[in-house]
Design a protein around this motif. Structure first.
Motif: not given
Length: 255
Positions: A24, A26, A28, A32-33, A36, A111, A113-114, A122, A217
């Motif tokens: 993942v 992140d 952003d 948040n990711a 989390s 993944f 996360d935008e 972005t 999560t």
């Protein structure tokens, strides 16, 4: 970065047990990711900011999470001003793609996360995507207004920076079956994206809102909740729909 044999085992992430590696990323600044997944963005030795702005190797910033086969390239609040710092760099739209290139072969899925805004971060995420973008759409009217702007950005990135970029899925979230508006949004999205819209819909669920505040999560916090069950179903649907990134054979597999 730890080897797969050193990663802690957990029974709370059954989806990941089938995969050799998931990362993942992140992107952003709200982190948040990162939060989390139980990581404190204010107590990091290195984050994606250091990778993008200072050229630090991505592998040196990747963290092993408590879930087997799930790793994280964390964000930090420093990314909030990164758009300005990245603006003067050469090939600034491809910084993330270049940073991830040395580690791509280590994972089945990456993944990204935008952030919710359509800025340079972005654009970097969309440029780095090789399989496509998953668009979450809240079942509210204003979400449909923002969707058209995102689609226009995706179209521009595909034309100029990443001709492999496609819509890999449209995910309907925060669905309230008690409202007519929610069902209207579902109908409109599925009419416009008949192939891309996931069959799974994520409902409004208080456990989904509570889980990040505990650094967990929803599968760890409330595995039997409606939100957790929905995300498990989404993961199953996603795996069936999207092929993982091809990974090079190891010496043992070549024999």
């Amino acid at each position: 970065m730890e080897s797969p044999r050193q990663r802690p085992r957990s029974i709370l992430a059954p989806i990941w047990l089938r995969l050799a590696g998931v990362l993942v990323v992140d992107v952003d600044p709200q982190c948040n990711a990162t939060t989390s997944l139980g990581v404190n963005p204010h107590a990091l030795e290195a984050s994606l900011y250091d990778v993008l702005v200072d050229g630090r190797p991505a592998a040196s910033a990747i963290l092993v999470t408590e879930w087997l086969n799930l790793e994280l390239l964390p964000s930090s609040t420093d990314l909030a001003g990164a758009d300005v710092e990245l603006a003067g760099m050469l090939a600034r739209e491809r910084l993330l793609s270049r940073a991830l290139a040395p580690v791509v072969s280590q994972y089945d899925y990456i993944f990204i996360d935008e952030p919710p805004s359509l800025g340079l971060l972005t654009i970097n995420g969309l440029t780095a995507a090789t399989h496509g973008v998953i668009i979450p759409v809240q079942c509210e009217y204003l979400a449909l207004e923002g969707l058209s702007l995102l689609l226009n950005t995706i179209r521009q990135v595909r034309e100029v920076l990443n001709d492999r970029l496609v819509i890999a899925g449209v995910l309907l979230t925060m669905y309230d079956s008690r409202t007519n508006l929610g069902q209207q949004v579902v109908n409109e999205v599925r009419q416009y994206f008949p192939q891309e819209a996931f069959a799974t819909i994520i409902p409004r669920n208080v456990r989904l809102s509570e889980a990040p505040s505990h650094g967990k999560t929803v599968l760890a916090y409330a595995p039997l909740s409606a939100g957790a069950v929905a995300y498990q179903a989404l993961a199953e649907e996603f795996i069936a729909r999207v092929e993982p990134t091809p990974r090079p054979l190891t010496e043992e597999q070549n024999v």
